[in-house]
Design an enzyme around this catalytic site. Sequence first.
Site, mmCIF file in Angstrom:
data_model
loop_
_atom_site.group_PDB
_atom_site.id
_atom_site.type_symbol
_atom_site.label_atom_id
_atom_site.label_comp_id
_atom_site.label_asym_id
_atom_site.label_seq_id
_atom_site.Cartn_x
_atom_site.Cartn_y
_atom_site.Cartn_z
ATOM 1 N N TYR A 1 -1.202 -2.148 -5.995
ATOM 2 C CA TYR A 1 -0.280 -1.109 -5.523
ATOM 3 C C TYR A 1 -0.816 0.312 -5.649
ATOM 4 O O TYR A 1 -0.176 1.255 -5.191
ATOM 5 C CB TYR A 1 1.055 -1.224 -6.279
ATOM 6 C CG TYR A 1 1.743 -2.555 -6.033
ATOM 7 C CD1 TYR A 1 2.143 -2.921 -4.750
ATOM 8 C CD2 TYR A 1 1.967 -3.453 -7.073
ATOM 9 C CE1 TYR A 1 2.756 -4.145 -4.510
ATOM 10 C CE2 TYR A 1 2.582 -4.675 -6.846
ATOM 11 C CZ TYR A 1 2.975 -5.015 -5.565
ATOM 12 O OH TYR A 1 3.581 -6.227 -5.328
ATOM 13 N N HIS B 1 5.801 -1.690 3.244
ATOM 14 C CA HIS B 1 5.237 -2.242 2.016
ATOM 15 C C HIS B 1 3.917 -1.548 1.735
ATOM 16 O O HIS B 1 3.150 -1.259 2.660
ATOM 17 C CB HIS B 1 4.977 -3.745 2.151
ATOM 18 C CG HIS B 1 6.210 -4.541 2.421
ATOM 19 N ND1 HIS B 1 7.081 -4.934 1.430
ATOM 20 C CD2 HIS B 1 6.738 -5.000 3.583
ATOM 21 C CE1 HIS B 1 8.085 -5.613 1.964
ATOM 22 N NE2 HIS B 1 7.908 -5.663 3.281
ATOM 23 N N LEU B 2 3.652 -1.335 0.471
ATOM 24 C CA LEU B 2 2.352 -0.781 0.074
ATOM 25 C C LEU B 2 1.250 -1.797 0.346
ATOM 26 O O LEU B 2 0.206 -1.476 0.918
ATOM 27 C CB LEU B 2 2.367 -0.465 -1.428
ATOM 28 C CG LEU B 2 3.318 0.646 -1.866
ATOM 29 C CD1 LEU B 2 3.919 0.325 -3.213
ATOM 30 C CD2 LEU B 2 2.608 1.970 -1.902
ATOM 31 N N SER B 3 1.483 -3.023 -0.089
ATOM 32 C CA SER B 3 0.497 -4.089 0.070
ATOM 33 C C SER B 3 0.717 -4.803 1.405
ATOM 34 O O SER B 3 1.622 -4.436 2.174
ATOM 35 C CB SER B 3 0.610 -5.079 -1.097
ATOM 36 O OG SER B 3 1.848 -5.764 -1.030
HETATM 37 C C1 DQA Z 1 5.970 -4.770 -1.974
HETATM 38 C C2 DQA Z 1 5.523 -6.202 -1.666
HETATM 39 C C3 DQA Z 1 6.499 -7.229 -2.228
HETATM 40 O O1 DQA Z 1 6.020 -8.542 -1.975
HETATM 41 C C4 DQA Z 1 6.647 -7.068 -3.724
HETATM 42 O O2 DQA Z 1 7.660 -7.936 -4.198
HETATM 43 C C5 DQA Z 1 6.899 -5.663 -4.130
HETATM 44 C C6 DQA Z 1 6.193 -4.579 -3.458
HETATM 45 C C7 DQA Z 1 4.940 -3.737 -1.512
HETATM 46 O O3 DQA Z 1 5.297 -2.567 -1.383
HETATM 47 O O4 DQA Z 1 3.780 -4.085 -1.283
HETATM 48 O O5 DQA Z 1 7.607 -5.415 -5.123
HETATM 49 O O6 DQA Z 1 7.181 -4.529 -1.276
#
Ligand code: DQA
Length: 153
Positions: A24, A101-103
């Site tokens: 992240y 999403h970050l990832s």
């Molecule tokens: C997330 C991706 C999700 O799978 C994970 O549960 C998160 C962060 C992201 O920003 O990459 O908490 O939403």
Amino acid sequence: MARPLFILNGPNLNLLGTREPDIYGYATLSDIEAACAEHAHMLGHTIDFRQTNHEGVLIDAVQEAGREASALIINPAGYGHTSIALHDALKAIPIPAIEIHLSQPAAREAFRHHSYVSSAVSGTISGFGARSYILGIEAAHALIAASGPKTKA
Ligand code: DQA
């Protein structure tokens, strides 16, 4: 007054900076909020930026966005993979909504491959780290512009 962009963050995103930084990154949620405020301001928007670890609070905030915001950008975090109630809340609001999403969940564990949010929003941006938020603001700005001028006062 112009309506703000709502930027909502789900569970565990308050831990950004120390939470699995290899996935992240090292930016904290405050760093991301500051970058979002600056970028939104450049495009003529204000933001209402929030984080919660509680599903019902997140759903209340989605409903509030539907009443008060010009558009919604949401990182649902883990609730994206589990919450039909969040899906239903997003379906119920009349403003553009963007999932971020970050990832890149599609490149991670199988349980992250499905999102209940994706089918209830205009589009999804994922995999660009903190820049996903900035791209989300760009997308929201474009969707607001495309929806045309609002009624005059
Ligand atoms: C997330 C991706 C999700 O799978 C994970 O549960 C998160 C962060 C992201 O920003 O990459 O908490 O939403």
